[in-house]
Design a protein around this motif. Structure first.
Motif, PDB file in Angstrom:
ATOM      1  N   LEU A  31     119.031  75.488   9.655  1.00  0.00           N
ATOM      2  CA  LEU A  31     119.783  75.654  10.901  1.00  0.00           C
ATOM      3  C   LEU A  31     118.948  75.366  12.140  1.00  0.00           C
ATOM      4  O   LEU A  31     119.489  75.257  13.242  1.00  0.00           O
ATOM      5  N   ASN A  32     117.643  75.251  11.946  1.00  0.00           N
ATOM      6  CA  ASN A  32     116.756  75.020  13.084  1.00  0.00           C
ATOM      7  C   ASN A  32     116.596  73.532  13.372  1.00  0.00           C
ATOM      8  O   ASN A  32     116.462  72.732  12.454  1.00  0.00           O
ATOM      9  N   ALA A  33     116.560  73.205  14.651  1.00  0.00           N
ATOM     10  CA  ALA A  33     116.023  71.905  15.034  1.00  0.00           C
ATOM     11  C   ALA A  33     114.497  72.017  14.978  1.00  0.00           C
ATOM     12  O   ALA A  33     113.930  73.070  15.293  1.00  0.00           O
ATOM     13  N   MET A  34     113.857  70.944  14.552  1.00  0.00           N
ATOM     14  CA  MET A  34     112.405  70.940  14.383  1.00  0.00           C
ATOM     15  C   MET A  34     111.798  69.825  15.235  1.00  0.00           C
ATOM     16  O   MET A  34     112.433  68.786  15.466  1.00  0.00           O
ATOM     17  N   GLY A  35     110.570  70.034  15.647  1.00  0.00           N
ATOM     18  CA  GLY A  35     109.918  69.010  16.453  1.00  0.00           C
ATOM     19  C   GLY A  35     108.425  68.997  16.240  1.00  0.00           C
ATOM     20  O   GLY A  35     107.845  69.953  15.724  1.00  0.00           O
ATOM     21  N   TRP A  36     107.846  67.882  16.620  1.00  0.00           N
ATOM     22  CA  TRP A  36     106.391  67.742  16.665  1.00  0.00           C
ATOM     23  C   TRP A  36     105.991  67.454  18.110  1.00  0.00           C
ATOM     24  O   TRP A  36     106.533  66.522  18.737  1.00  0.00           O
ATOM     25  N   LEU A  47     106.373  66.061  23.804  1.00  0.00           N
ATOM     26  CA  LEU A  47     107.214  66.029  22.618  1.00  0.00           C
ATOM     27  C   LEU A  47     107.103  64.641  21.991  1.00  0.00           C
ATOM     28  O   LEU A  47     107.379  63.645  22.640  1.00  0.00           O
ATOM     29  N   VAL A  48     106.742  64.594  20.737  1.00  0.00           N
ATOM     30  CA  VAL A  48     106.554  63.334  20.034  1.00  0.00           C
ATOM     31  C   VAL A  48     107.814  62.922  19.288  1.00  0.00           C
ATOM     32  O   VAL A  48     108.259  61.778  19.377  1.00  0.00           O
ATOM     33  N   ALA A  49     108.393  63.876  18.557  1.00  0.00           N
ATOM     34  CA  ALA A  49     109.574  63.562  17.747  1.00  0.00           C
ATOM     35  C   ALA A  49     110.316  64.846  17.458  1.00  0.00           C
ATOM     36  O   ALA A  49     109.716  65.922  17.375  1.00  0.00           O
ATOM     37  N   THR A  50     111.619  64.726  17.281  1.00  0.00           N
ATOM     38  CA  THR A  50     112.437  65.880  16.967  1.00  0.00           C
ATOM     39  C   THR A  50     113.551  65.494  16.012  1.00  0.00           C
ATOM     40  O   THR A  50     113.999  64.341  16.000  1.00  0.00           O
ATOM     41  N   VAL A  51     113.970  66.459  15.203  1.00  0.00           N
ATOM     42  CA  VAL A  51     115.081  66.248  14.288  1.00  0.00           C
ATOM     43  C   VAL A  51     115.987  67.468  14.363  1.00  0.00           C
ATOM     44  O   VAL A  51     115.519  68.603  14.329  1.00  0.00           O
ATOM     45  N   TYR A 102     118.474  71.049  19.937  1.00  0.00           N
ATOM     46  CA  TYR A 102     117.361  70.107  19.874  1.00  0.00           C
ATOM     47  C   TYR A 102     116.145  70.717  20.542  1.00  0.00           C
ATOM     48  O   TYR A 102     116.253  71.715  21.270  1.00  0.00           O
ATOM     49  N   CYS A 103     115.002  70.115  20.330  1.00  0.00           N
ATOM     50  CA  CYS A 103     113.758  70.542  20.959  1.00  0.00           C
ATOM     51  C   CYS A 103     113.644  69.873  22.318  1.00  0.00           C
ATOM     52  O   CYS A 103     113.685  68.652  22.412  1.00  0.00           O
ATOM     53  N   GLY A 107     109.418  72.194  25.944  1.00  0.00           N
ATOM     54  CA  GLY A 107     108.975  73.187  24.982  1.00  0.00           C
ATOM     55  C   GLY A 107     109.507  74.585  25.254  1.00  0.00           C
ATOM     56  O   GLY A 107     109.224  75.514  24.509  1.00  0.00           O
ATOM     57  N   LEU A 108     110.295  74.737  26.318  1.00  0.00           N
ATOM     58  CA  LEU A 108     110.766  76.077  26.700  1.00  0.00           C
ATOM     59  C   LEU A 108     111.766  76.649  25.708  1.00  0.00           C
ATOM     60  O   LEU A 108     111.928  77.855  25.627  1.00  0.00           O
ATOM     61  N   SER A 109     112.442  75.778  24.963  1.00  0.00           N
ATOM     62  CA  SER A 109     113.464  76.252  24.034  1.00  0.00           C
ATOM     63  C   SER A 109     112.887  76.625  22.672  1.00  0.00           C
ATOM     64  O   SER A 109     113.619  77.072  21.799  1.00  0.00           O
ATOM     65  N   ILE A 110     111.612  76.454  22.485  1.00  0.00           N
ATOM     66  CA  ILE A 110     111.014  76.659  21.175  1.00  0.00           C
ATOM     67  C   ILE A 110     110.897  78.148  20.853  1.00  0.00           C
ATOM     68  O   ILE A 110     110.421  78.936  21.662  1.00  0.00           O
TER      69      ILE A 110
END
Length: 123
Positions: A31-36, A47-51, A102-103, A107-110
């Motif tokens: 259920l989480n959006a993930m990011g690098w 932010l490099v990439a997000t899914v 989404y991420c 980065g505030l939503s992390i």
């Protein structure tokens, strides 16, 4: 509560490849959006990439065509395949998870951060 543990960083020559992994603990990873994200010395985190939870991906312009983010919900893991690496890709790479769609670049939503893994690309 969720813990994120990154692995796969290291030293590589320009033009080489690395694959980062991020293993997540806890329930409902799907259920989480993930990011690098990455942070180079003296620079702001980017932010490099997000899914998303649905599998939609987005990339920073600087890595489009070279990096691929993917997720395996059965393994609670997200990956970042990095090809054609450049010295400017050097930095600490952080895995991140959010309950939002989404991420955000800020980065505030992390909700959760990993501890980071160092990637160094030599010229």
């Amino acid at each position: 509560q969720r813990q994120l543990v990154e692995s796969g960083g290291g030293l590589v020559q320009a033009g080489g490849s690395l694959r980062l992994s991020c293993a997540a603990s806890g329930r409902d990873f799907r259920l989480n959006a993930m990011g690098w994200y990455r942070q180079a010395p003296g620079k702001q985190r980017e932010l490099v990439a997000t899914v998303t939870s649905g599998g939609s991906t987005n990339y920073a312009d600087s890595v489009k065509g070279r990096f691929t983010i993917s997720r395996d919900n059965a393994k609670n893991t997200v990956y970042l395949q990095m090809n054609s690496l450049k010295p400017e890709d050097t930095g600490v790479y952080y895995c991140a998870a959010t309950g939002n769609y989404y991420c955000q670049a800020s980065g505030l939503s992390i909700d959760y951060w990993g501890q980071g893994t160092q990637v160094t690309v030599s010229s």
